[in-house]
Design a protein around this motif. Structure first.
Motif, PDB file in Angstrom:
ATOM      1  N   UNK A  66     114.360  51.917  29.482  1.00 25.27           N
ATOM      2  CA  UNK A  66     115.323  51.358  28.533  1.00 25.27           C
ATOM      3  C   UNK A  66     114.990  49.897  28.261  1.00 25.27           C
ATOM      4  N   UNK A  67     115.180  49.466  27.044  1.00 30.74           N
ATOM      5  CA  UNK A  67     114.914  48.073  26.684  1.00 30.74           C
ATOM      6  C   UNK A  67     115.920  47.154  27.371  1.00 30.74           C
ATOM      7  N   UNK A  68     115.441  46.013  27.808  1.00 29.62           N
ATOM      8  CA  UNK A  68     116.302  45.013  28.443  1.00 29.62           C
ATOM      9  C   UNK A  68     116.804  44.075  27.360  1.00 29.62           C
ATOM     10  N   UNK A  69     118.117  44.052  27.169  1.00 29.63           N
ATOM     11  CA  UNK A  69     118.696  43.224  26.110  1.00 29.63           C
ATOM     12  C   UNK A  69     119.482  42.045  26.660  1.00 29.63           C
ATOM     13  N   UNK A  70     119.341  41.743  27.942  1.00 28.71           N
ATOM     14  CA  UNK A  70     120.180  40.721  28.561  1.00 28.71           C
ATOM     15  C   UNK A  70     119.447  39.412  28.827  1.00 28.71           C
ATOM     16  N   UNK A  71     118.486  39.044  28.013  1.00 23.55           N
ATOM     17  CA  UNK A  71     117.878  37.731  28.182  1.00 23.55           C
ATOM     18  C   UNK A  71     116.390  37.742  28.381  1.00 23.55           C
ATOM     19  N   UNK A  72     115.708  38.739  27.954  1.00 26.08           N
ATOM     20  CA  UNK A  72     114.260  38.735  28.063  1.00 26.08           C
ATOM     21  C   UNK A  72     113.755  39.706  29.108  1.00 26.08           C
ATOM     22  N   UNK A  73     112.442  39.893  29.112  1.00 26.54           N
ATOM     23  CA  UNK A  73     111.871  40.877  30.025  1.00 26.54           C
ATOM     24  C   UNK A  73     111.949  40.418  31.476  1.00 26.54           C
ATOM     25  N   UNK A  74     112.427  41.282  32.322  1.00 26.96           N
ATOM     26  CA  UNK A  74     112.468  41.037  33.751  1.00 26.96           C
ATOM     27  C   UNK A  74     112.493  42.395  34.444  1.00 26.96           C
ATOM     28  N   UNK A  75     111.358  43.102  34.422  1.00 27.12           N
ATOM     29  CA  UNK A  75     111.348  44.465  34.926  1.00 27.12           C
ATOM     30  C   UNK A  75     111.517  44.574  36.442  1.00 27.12           C
ATOM     31  N   UNK A  76     111.186  43.549  37.181  1.00 31.72           N
ATOM     32  CA  UNK A  76     111.258  43.598  38.638  1.00 31.72           C
ATOM     33  C   UNK A  76     112.370  42.715  39.167  1.00 31.72           C
ATOM     34  N   UNK A  97     115.799  31.190  28.941  1.00 32.52           N
ATOM     35  CA  UNK A  97     114.698  31.129  27.982  1.00 32.52           C
ATOM     36  C   UNK A  97     113.678  32.251  28.159  1.00 32.52           C
ATOM     37  N   UNK A  98     112.950  32.346  29.272  1.00 30.94           N
ATOM     38  CA  UNK A  98     111.900  33.355  29.330  1.00 30.94           C
ATOM     39  C   UNK A  98     111.784  34.096  30.658  1.00 30.94           C
ATOM     40  N   UNK A  99     112.613  33.806  31.631  1.00 32.84           N
ATOM     41  CA  UNK A  99     112.623  34.507  32.919  1.00 32.84           C
ATOM     42  C   UNK A  99     111.248  34.561  33.576  1.00 32.84           C
ATOM     43  N   UNK A 127     122.724  32.140  41.338  1.00 31.97           N
ATOM     44  CA  UNK A 127     123.472  30.882  41.278  1.00 31.97           C
ATOM     45  C   UNK A 127     122.601  29.686  40.890  1.00 31.97           C
ATOM     46  N   UNK A 128     121.295  29.843  40.911  1.00 29.73           N
ATOM     47  CA  UNK A 128     120.380  28.732  40.659  1.00 29.73           C
ATOM     48  C   UNK A 128     120.582  28.127  39.271  1.00 29.73           C
ATOM     49  N   UNK A 129     120.642  26.815  39.228  1.00 29.28           N
ATOM     50  CA  UNK A 129     120.784  26.099  37.968  1.00 29.28           C
ATOM     51  C   UNK A 129     119.489  25.359  37.688  1.00 29.28           C
ATOM     52  N   UNK A 130     118.859  25.690  36.563  1.00 30.87           N
ATOM     53  CA  UNK A 130     117.647  25.007  36.137  1.00 30.87           C
ATOM     54  C   UNK A 130     117.971  24.148  34.931  1.00 30.87           C
ATOM     55  N   UNK A 131     117.679  22.856  35.025  1.00 30.25           N
ATOM     56  CA  UNK A 131     117.945  21.943  33.894  1.00 30.25           C
ATOM     57  C   UNK A 131     116.692  21.287  33.413  1.00 30.25           C
TER      58      UNK A 131
END
Length: 131
Positions: A66-76, A97-99, A127-131
């Motif tokens: 199934x296509x991942x529609x929640x913010x980009x590809x992250x199969x693992x 942005x790109x996981x 919980x990680x925040x990346x700025x």
């Protein structure tokens, strides 16, 4: 919500934690490191684990049907490797942005608890925040 430094400090509180890093798997750069590193070089370990992570993440056998529609590809979610020197756990982090980020944890085989480490890395990645 922890930033990179706080996240890495929390990973080192896990039983058996030897070292940890936050790595960009597209560039191979460590965004942060703490503790020891296999081979004694955090930058080399980041580049090598990034190559491994990228290979696993892009391999067709791991891509969901199934296509991942929640913010980009992250199969693992996780990649785990056991060696005589330790356990290596990579937790992929979903970003806006790109996981292309993962948490890398190196655990002592005698003292490490893989189940606990996997659960804790999942929580930290969420919980990680990346700025």
């Amino acid at each position: 919500m922890p930033g990179i430094d706080e996240c890495l400090l929390e990973t080192m509180r896990l039983p058996g934690a030897l070292g940890a890093a936050l790595v960009d798997w597209t560039s191979g750069l460590a965004l942060g490191t703490i503790g020891d590193s296999p081979g004694g070089d955090h930058e080399a370990a980041a580049a090598e684990t990034a190559e491994f992570a990228r290979s696993a993440a892009e391999h067709p056998v791991f891509i969901p049907c199934a296509a991942d529609t929640s913010g980009g590809p992250l199969p693992l979610e996780d990649v785990f490797v056991a060696t005589q020197e330790g356990y290596h756990l990579l937790r992929f982090v979903r970003t806006a942005h790109d996981s292309s980020i993962f948490l890398y944890l190196w655990l002592d085989t005698e003292l490490g608890n893989l189940a606990l480490a996997r659960l804790r890395l999942r929580e930290l990645a969420e919980r990680l925040v990346l700025v």
